[in-house]
Design a protein around this motif. Structure first.
Motif, mmCIF file in Angstrom:
data_model
loop_
_atom_site.group_PDB
_atom_site.id
_atom_site.type_symbol
_atom_site.label_atom_id
_atom_site.label_comp_id
_atom_site.label_asym_id
_atom_site.label_seq_id
_atom_site.Cartn_x
_atom_site.Cartn_y
_atom_site.Cartn_z
ATOM 1 N N GLY A 411 1.155 -17.266 -7.176
ATOM 2 C CA GLY A 411 1.862 -16.029 -7.479
ATOM 3 C C GLY A 411 1.015 -14.948 -8.109
ATOM 4 N N GLU A 412 -0.265 -15.155 -8.294
ATOM 5 C CA GLU A 412 -1.121 -14.158 -8.947
ATOM 6 C C GLU A 412 -1.381 -12.966 -8.022
ATOM 7 O OE1 GLU A 412 -3.057 -11.916 -11.316
ATOM 8 O OE2 GLU A 412 -2.065 -13.753 -11.977
ATOM 9 N N THR A 413 -1.436 -11.772 -8.624
ATOM 10 C CA THR A 413 -1.609 -10.549 -7.836
ATOM 11 C C THR A 413 -2.819 -9.734 -8.266
ATOM 12 O OG1 THR A 413 0.788 -10.414 -7.527
ATOM 13 C CG2 THR A 413 -0.481 -8.419 -7.072
ATOM 14 N N MET A 414 -2.909 -9.365 -9.550
ATOM 15 C CA MET A 414 -3.903 -8.386 -9.988
ATOM 16 C C MET A 414 -5.329 -8.877 -9.772
ATOM 17 S SD MET A 414 -2.193 -5.835 -10.688
ATOM 18 C CE MET A 414 -3.674 -4.916 -11.027
ATOM 19 N N ILE A 415 -5.593 -10.147 -10.040
ATOM 20 C CA ILE A 415 -6.939 -10.667 -9.836
ATOM 21 C C ILE A 415 -7.325 -10.578 -8.366
ATOM 22 C CG2 ILE A 415 -8.370 -12.748 -9.955
ATOM 23 C CD1 ILE A 415 -6.867 -13.558 -12.440
ATOM 24 N N LEU A 418 -8.238 -6.913 -7.147
ATOM 25 C CA LEU A 418 -9.546 -6.408 -7.565
ATOM 26 C C LEU A 418 -10.700 -7.300 -7.130
ATOM 27 C CD1 LEU A 418 -8.632 -5.202 -11.180
ATOM 28 C CD2 LEU A 418 -8.775 -3.853 -9.091
ATOM 29 N N ALA A 419 -10.445 -8.590 -6.981
ATOM 30 C CA ALA A 419 -11.547 -9.510 -6.708
ATOM 31 C C ALA A 419 -11.649 -9.931 -5.259
ATOM 32 C CB ALA A 419 -11.405 -10.764 -7.583
ATOM 33 N N ALA A 420 -10.565 -9.881 -4.508
ATOM 34 C CA ALA A 420 -10.603 -10.328 -3.115
ATOM 35 C C ALA A 420 -10.262 -9.230 -2.128
ATOM 36 C CB ALA A 420 -9.650 -11.511 -2.916
ATOM 37 N N GLY A 421 -9.785 -8.095 -2.601
ATOM 38 C CA GLY A 421 -9.481 -6.990 -1.709
ATOM 39 C C GLY A 421 -8.109 -7.090 -1.088
ATOM 40 N N VAL A 422 -7.850 -6.221 -0.120
ATOM 41 C CA VAL A 422 -6.537 -6.151 0.524
ATOM 42 C C VAL A 422 -6.624 -6.391 2.028
ATOM 43 C CG1 VAL A 422 -5.607 -4.601 -1.231
ATOM 44 C CG2 VAL A 422 -6.750 -3.648 0.781
ATOM 45 N N ALA A 423 -7.795 -6.805 2.522
ATOM 46 C CA ALA A 423 -7.971 -7.028 3.960
ATOM 47 C C ALA A 423 -7.338 -8.351 4.362
ATOM 48 C CB ALA A 423 -9.448 -7.019 4.313
ATOM 49 N N ALA A 424 -6.438 -8.314 5.337
ATOM 50 C CA ALA A 424 -5.748 -9.516 5.811
ATOM 51 C C ALA A 424 -6.594 -10.206 6.872
ATOM 52 C CB ALA A 424 -4.372 -9.158 6.348
ATOM 53 N N ILE A 441 2.974 -7.648 -0.639
ATOM 54 C CA ILE A 441 4.298 -7.238 -1.120
ATOM 55 C C ILE A 441 4.189 -5.937 -1.899
ATOM 56 C CG2 ILE A 441 6.172 -7.846 -2.692
ATOM 57 C CD1 ILE A 441 5.783 -10.745 -1.912
ATOM 58 N N VAL A 442 3.185 -5.866 -2.770
ATOM 59 C CA VAL A 442 2.968 -4.642 -3.549
ATOM 60 C C VAL A 442 2.624 -3.479 -2.626
ATOM 61 C CG1 VAL A 442 1.524 -3.565 -5.311
ATOM 62 C CG2 VAL A 442 2.278 -5.922 -5.595
ATOM 63 N N ASN A 443 1.758 -3.720 -1.651
ATOM 64 C CA ASN A 443 1.354 -2.648 -0.736
ATOM 65 C C ASN A 443 2.537 -2.096 0.052
ATOM 66 O OD1 ASN A 443 -1.271 -2.883 -1.538
ATOM 67 N ND2 ASN A 443 -1.962 -4.029 0.246
ATOM 68 N N GLN A 444 3.386 -2.986 0.537
ATOM 69 C CA GLN A 444 4.487 -2.536 1.380
ATOM 70 C C GLN A 444 5.571 -1.820 0.583
ATOM 71 O OE1 GLN A 444 2.264 -3.326 4.029
ATOM 72 N NE2 GLN A 444 4.252 -2.869 4.891
ATOM 73 N N LEU A 445 5.661 -2.080 -0.708
ATOM 74 C CA LEU A 445 6.685 -1.431 -1.528
ATOM 75 C C LEU A 445 6.137 -0.285 -2.353
ATOM 76 C CD1 LEU A 445 8.742 -4.506 -2.782
ATOM 77 C CD2 LEU A 445 9.237 -2.974 -0.885
ATOM 78 N N THR A 446 4.899 0.096 -2.116
ATOM 79 C CA THR A 446 4.291 1.202 -2.849
ATOM 80 C C THR A 446 4.418 2.477 -2.030
ATOM 81 O OG1 THR A 446 2.697 -0.286 -3.889
ATOM 82 C CG2 THR A 446 2.190 2.072 -3.914
ATOM 83 N N GLY A 447 4.882 3.522 -2.667
ATOM 84 C CA GLY A 447 5.029 4.789 -1.971
ATOM 85 C C GLY A 447 6.488 5.171 -1.824
ATOM 86 N N PRO A 454 11.018 -1.846 9.239
ATOM 87 C CA PRO A 454 10.416 -3.179 9.131
ATOM 88 C C PRO A 454 9.201 -3.205 8.203
ATOM 89 C CG PRO A 454 10.910 -2.646 11.416
ATOM 90 C CD PRO A 454 11.117 -1.383 10.631
ATOM 91 N N GLN A 455 8.469 -2.077 8.129
ATOM 92 C CA GLN A 455 7.282 -2.029 7.278
ATOM 93 C C GLN A 455 7.625 -2.221 5.809
ATOM 94 O OE1 GLN A 455 8.003 0.121 9.676
ATOM 95 N NE2 GLN A 455 6.411 -0.350 11.179
ATOM 96 N N THR A 456 8.809 -1.830 5.406
ATOM 97 C CA THR A 456 9.244 -2.014 4.027
ATOM 98 C C THR A 456 10.000 -3.325 3.855
ATOM 99 O OG1 THR A 456 9.430 0.383 3.775
ATOM 100 C CG2 THR A 456 10.533 -0.976 2.142
#
Length: 489
Positions: A411-415, A418-424, A441-447, A454-456
């Motif tokens: 369930g960890e997010t912040m590490i 910053l440490a592994a990036g957002v590339a799937a 989850i954070v990316n899709q609900l930001t903005g 479907p994107q949200t």
């Protein structure tokens, strides 16, 4: 009367009722053949409960219900042509009315008369009073704002008076019936029982509410995206439909995110489990009391560090260090990127060390001392005792603790951000970047997005998937602990 003052008065009445009731109970004269049922403390506690609980419950219900009633009354006070207009935004209109009401409270008598007569510039006048308005509003909003102010004042006044009167009535009821045979203890225990049931119910209903809130949105998502595309897709590209795309809404493959989540958690556990478990064995079996009193708090300090600090540490220190070391070993081309699975796993492992060590230490310490002393008495060394007696006896609990720790890692997010990036990405190379379900989850609900595309909505599908995974791990941990715990008691 403010909320804090009302609660303070109710609390004072309750404390006074407790003291008086207890004093009266201690002064009860004994009677032949009649035994006092409850101790004085129970009589005082019952009077305190009657003085505080009904008043506080009423006050809380009033504070929740009165704004709803006032909103409706203010809206009904507006002209009918305003309420029936199709282009009127009710929330915006009432918000403007409330802002005007706040400004009216800060005006003197002369300024208030100018506002009522329509001769004042509301926006400029309120700006001098520290109340910002986007426009002057409409003429009909001033009477509505005065209605709002008067109803709010009446609500505050009457709610405080009624709550205090209820508190006094409860105190009187608690003090009036103090006798030798009064079952104050039973009444107090009954109230405590219902309080515990209420707390448990709130926890259960909260969990159910969280699950249902995700479930309904997830069902809406799967109406647009097939289950097979989500659970078996290998590409994560949730782009919005573009002109000429034929309505394409991207690809929502879960596998890259699930692989990244489990991969990073695995690397973290491979680092945290040996270090944490060996630290627990040392503290429980080898360390002196003085050393234990220093080492254990120092280890547990790591658990109190915010995860964003770990992420910054990974981004600034660990990632560049691993990159430079791998570049030096490879002759210039780094084998490990600054943002990679290995970076995130190592830093997350550091964060998990106190969880593993603390839980394992408690479990090892719970092993019966007779097993430890019996092994040493038969001639086994300390290390043989730990290996052949202590660890087998504590193994079910340790396995359960490790599963709980793994669910924490998943369930960890912040590490990870910053440490592994957002590339799937979908890779087995720990030196490359991957991402996790929580990050997406954070990316899709930001903005500024609506919960219709479907994107949200995919964020809810990801959330309930992660919930099921962690729930399964927690249930498995509890099952292992409960099934094998009794054979060592």
């Amino acid at each position: 009367m403010s909320v804090s003052w009302v609660l303070a008065v109710i609390l004072a009445i309750g404390v006074a009722a407790y003291l008086v009731a207890r004093l009266r109970a201690t002064r009860l004269e004994p009677q032949a053949g009649v035994k006092q049922h409850s101790l004085p403390g129970y009589h005082g506690s019952y009077a305190l409960i009657l003085a505080i609980f009904p008043a506080v419950i009423f006050f809380a219900i009033w504070k929740v219900a009165s704004p709803l009633y006032i909103d409706g009354a203010v809206w009904r006070s507006l002209p009918e042509q305003v309420r029936t207009a199709s282009d009127v935004n009710r929330s915006l209109t009432t918000s403007t009315v409330y802002t005007i009401g706040t400004g009216l409270r800060r005006l003197n008598t002369g300024e208030l008369e100018q506002v009522r007569s329509g001769q004042a510039d509301l926006k400029a006048l309120f700006a001098t009073k520290g109340v910002a308005m986007a426009s002057n509003g409409e003429a009909y909003m001033v009477p509505a704002a005065e209605t709002y102010n008067s109803m709010t004042d009446a609500s505050v006044r009457y709610s405080g008076i009624i709550a205090v009167l209820l508190s006094l009535a409860g105190a009187w009821l608690g003090l009036s019936g103090i006798t030798l045979r009064r079952r104050a203890r039973n009444n107090v225990e009954r109230v405590m029982l219902w309080g515990l049931i209420g707390a448990s119910t709130v926890a259960i209903l909260t969990t159910v509410g969280i699950v249902l809130s995700m479930l309904f949105q997830t069902l809406a998502f799967f109406q647009s995206v097939p289950l097979s595309n989500f659970f078996f897709g290998t590409v994560w590209d949730p782009r919005f439909a573009a002109a000429g795309s034929g309505g394409a809404t991207g690809q929502f493959g879960l596998i890259p995110l699930l692989a990244g989540t489990l991969y990073i958690a695995l690397v973290a556990m491979l680092f945290a489990v040996p270090v944490g478990l060996f630290a627990a064995i040392y503290m429980s079996e080898y360390a002196s009391r003085k050393v234990r009193s220093v080492v254990k708090p120092v280890l547990e300090v790591l658990a109190g560090i915010p995860t964003i600090v770990y992420g910054i540490f990974a981004l600034v220190t660990v990632g560049p260090l691993l990159r430079d070391i791998s570049a030096a070993l490879a002759g210039g081309q780094p084998l490990i990127m600054a943002q990679s699975v290995l970076t995130a796993g190592l830093v997350m492992g550091i964060m998990l060390i106190p969880f593993v060590s603390s839980l394992s230490d408690d479990i090892i310490s719970a092993v019966p001392r007779a097993l430890h002393d019996g092994s040493l008495g038969l001639g086994a060394t300390r290390s043989e005792t730990v290996r052949n007696v202590i660890l087998p006896a504590a193994l079910p609990g340790i396995v359960g603790a490790l599963l709980l720790t793994a669910s924490r890692a998943i369930g960890e997010t912040m590490i990870v951000v910053l440490a592994a990036g957002v590339a799937a990405n979908l890779t087995i190379n720990p030196g490359e970047a991957m991402t996790t379900i929580t990050v997406k989850i954070v990316n899709q609900l930001t903005g500024d997005l609506e919960f219709t595309s479907p994107q949200t909505l995919v964020a809810f599908a990801l959330g309930i998937t992660l919930f099921v995974i962690t729930l399964g791990m927690n249930v498995l941990a509890l099952y292992i602990v409960r099934k094998y715990r009794e054979q060592y008691e």
